[in-house]
Every structure is written in C-alpha cells, then in structure tokens.
Design a protein around this motif. Structure first.
Motif, PDB file in Angstrom:
ATOM      1  N   MET A   1       0.844  -1.165   0.000  1.00  0.00           N
ATOM      2  CA  MET A   1       0.000   0.000   0.000  1.00  0.00           C
ATOM      3  C   MET A   1       0.897   1.239   0.000  1.00  0.00           C
ATOM      4  O   MET A   1       1.754   1.377   0.868  1.00  0.00           O
ATOM      5  N   GLN A   2       0.708   2.125  -0.974  1.00  0.00           N
ATOM      6  CA  GLN A   2       1.491   3.347  -1.011  1.00  0.00           C
ATOM      7  C   GLN A   2       0.947   4.338  -0.002  1.00  0.00           C
ATOM      8  O   GLN A   2      -0.255   4.370   0.272  1.00  0.00           O
ATOM      9  N   ILE A   3       1.868   5.140   0.565  1.00  0.00           N
ATOM     10  CA  ILE A   3       1.509   6.079   1.622  1.00  0.00           C
ATOM     11  C   ILE A   3       2.155   7.433   1.360  1.00  0.00           C
ATOM     12  O   ILE A   3       3.095   7.546   0.570  1.00  0.00           O
ATOM     13  N   GLU A   4       1.632   8.461   2.034  1.00  0.00           N
ATOM     14  CA  GLU A   4       2.247   9.783   2.058  1.00  0.00           C
ATOM     15  C   GLU A   4       3.137   9.840   3.293  1.00  0.00           C
ATOM     16  O   GLU A   4       2.701   9.500   4.392  1.00  0.00           O
ATOM     17  N   MET A   5       4.392  10.269   3.131  1.00  0.00           N
ATOM     18  CA  MET A   5       5.364  10.225   4.230  1.00  0.00           C
ATOM     19  C   MET A   5       5.931  11.605   4.521  1.00  0.00           C
ATOM     20  O   MET A   5       6.183  12.389   3.597  1.00  0.00           O
ATOM     21  N   ILE A   6       6.148  11.875   5.796  1.00  0.00           N
ATOM     22  CA  ILE A   6       6.937  13.017   6.232  1.00  0.00           C
ATOM     23  C   ILE A   6       8.169  12.431   6.899  1.00  0.00           C
ATOM     24  O   ILE A   6       8.063  11.602   7.808  1.00  0.00           O
ATOM     25  N   CYS A   7       9.339  12.835   6.405  1.00  0.00           N
ATOM     26  CA  CYS A   7      10.579  12.297   6.939  1.00  0.00           C
ATOM     27  C   CYS A   7      11.624  13.407   7.032  1.00  0.00           C
ATOM     28  O   CYS A   7      11.446  14.491   6.480  1.00  0.00           O
ATOM     29  N   VAL A   8      12.699  13.111   7.735  1.00  0.00           N
ATOM     30  CA  VAL A   8      13.827  14.026   7.880  1.00  0.00           C
ATOM     31  C   VAL A   8      14.964  13.501   7.032  1.00  0.00           C
ATOM     32  O   VAL A   8      15.252  12.303   7.046  1.00  0.00           O
ATOM     33  N   CYS A   9      15.596  14.394   6.297  1.00  0.00           N
ATOM     34  CA  CYS A   9      16.764  14.033   5.501  1.00  0.00           C
ATOM     35  C   CYS A   9      17.985  14.679   6.151  1.00  0.00           C
ATOM     36  O   CYS A   9      18.079  15.899   6.231  1.00  0.00           O
ATOM     37  N   ALA A  10      18.914  13.863   6.634  1.00  0.00           N
ATOM     38  CA  ALA A  10      20.117  14.358   7.302  1.00  0.00           C
ATOM     39  C   ALA A  10      21.105  14.896   6.267  1.00  0.00           C
ATOM     40  O   ALA A  10      20.943  14.704   5.065  1.00  0.00           O
ATOM     41  N   GLN A  52      14.730  -0.520   3.544  1.00  0.00           N
ATOM     42  CA  GLN A  52      13.730  -1.156   4.396  1.00  0.00           C
ATOM     43  C   GLN A  52      13.814  -0.543   5.785  1.00  0.00           C
ATOM     44  O   GLN A  52      14.902  -0.386   6.344  1.00  0.00           O
ATOM     45  N   TYR A  53      12.661  -0.176   6.345  1.00  0.00           N
ATOM     46  CA  TYR A  53      12.577   0.379   7.690  1.00  0.00           C
ATOM     47  C   TYR A  53      11.626  -0.482   8.505  1.00  0.00           C
ATOM     48  O   TYR A  53      10.498  -0.740   8.075  1.00  0.00           O
ATOM     49  N   LEU A  54      12.064  -0.920   9.669  1.00  0.00           N
ATOM     50  CA  LEU A  54      11.204  -1.619  10.615  1.00  0.00           C
ATOM     51  C   LEU A  54      10.880  -0.606  11.703  1.00  0.00           C
ATOM     52  O   LEU A  54      11.793  -0.082  12.360  1.00  0.00           O
ATOM     53  N   CYS A  55       9.599  -0.274  11.854  1.00  0.00           N
ATOM     54  CA  CYS A  55       9.188   0.831  12.721  1.00  0.00           C
ATOM     55  C   CYS A  55       8.089   0.415  13.695  1.00  0.00           C
ATOM     56  O   CYS A  55       7.356  -0.536  13.439  1.00  0.00           O
ATOM     57  N   VAL A  65       4.134  -2.996  14.951  1.00  0.00           N
ATOM     58  CA  VAL A  65       5.444  -3.011  14.304  1.00  0.00           C
ATOM     59  C   VAL A  65       5.185  -3.328  12.839  1.00  0.00           C
ATOM     60  O   VAL A  65       4.439  -4.251  12.523  1.00  0.00           O
ATOM     61  N   PHE A  66       5.770  -2.534  11.961  1.00  0.00           N
ATOM     62  CA  PHE A  66       5.515  -2.712  10.552  1.00  0.00           C
ATOM     63  C   PHE A  66       6.767  -2.425   9.740  1.00  0.00           C
ATOM     64  O   PHE A  66       7.721  -1.814  10.231  1.00  0.00           O
ATOM     65  N   ILE A  79       3.874   0.757   2.700  1.00  0.00           N
ATOM     66  CA  ILE A  79       3.840  -0.201   3.804  1.00  0.00           C
ATOM     67  C   ILE A  79       3.930  -1.568   3.156  1.00  0.00           C
ATOM     68  O   ILE A  79       3.064  -1.950   2.367  1.00  0.00           O
ATOM     69  N   PHE A  80       4.988  -2.296   3.467  1.00  0.00           N
ATOM     70  CA  PHE A  80       5.175  -3.607   2.878  1.00  0.00           C
ATOM     71  C   PHE A  80       4.389  -4.664   3.643  1.00  0.00           C
ATOM     72  O   PHE A  80       3.757  -5.517   3.052  1.00  0.00           O
ATOM     73  N   ARG A  81       4.453  -4.587   4.976  1.00  0.00           N
ATOM     74  CA  ARG A  81       3.686  -5.540   5.797  1.00  0.00           C
ATOM     75  C   ARG A  81       3.609  -5.037   7.224  1.00  0.00           C
ATOM     76  O   ARG A  81       4.441  -4.260   7.677  1.00  0.00           O
TER      77      ARG A  81
END
Length: 84
Positions: A1-10, A52-55, A65-66, A79-81
């Motif tokens: 499922m595709q999602i809209e993301m807010i993230c920080v880029c270092a 891949q991010y486990l969050c 946990v996804f 979201i992969f799973r």
C-alpha cells in the motif's frame, strides 16, 4: 500500500521517517506517528533498490510493528507488511 510520508533528511542523505498518512477502510486519511525506528537497511528485491525500515507506531489504540519500504528509483514510500 502506497503512503504519504513526512521524513527528515540528514546532511549525509540518510532518511528518517516521522509520520505518514494512509487511507483506511472508510476511505478517510489517517495520520500515524512513528514512535521508533527499529531497523534501517538497504535491500534489493526483484532487481529494485530500496531501503527497508522496521518501525513502531500506535494507531487504533494499539502499538504495531511494521515494515516500510522506500524505493530509490521512484522515490515512493509504501507499507510492505504489518508484523504485529
């Protein structure tokens, strides 16, 4: 499922997801805040480079946990799973 993301880029280019929006069963957008990033690693699946991010996050009153994936070529989050 595709999602809209807010993230920080270092400064070094590393991405850290903070929160995302997804569509629920009633077709309403739901915002989910990520409480902890447990794992982040580059992967390749079906010849496509991704990260891949486990969050951990809490929504619907439960902690989940996804696995999120960021596809490098298309710059898309999904979201992969849901692990639990």
């Amino acid at each position: 499922m595709q999602i809209e993301m807010i993230c920080v880029c270092a400064v070094d280019g590393k991405l850290t997801p903070l929160r995302f929006r997804m569509e629920n069963e009633e077709h309403c957008l739901q915002t989910v805040a990520i409480t902890q990033v447990l794992l982040s690693k580059p992967i390749q699946y079906a010849g496509i480079d991704a990260i891949q991010y486990l969050c951990k996050a809490a929504w619907d009153g439960k902690e989940h946990v996804f696995e999120l994936r960021y596809t490098l070529k298309s710059h898309r989050w999904s979201i992969f799973r849901v692990v639990y």
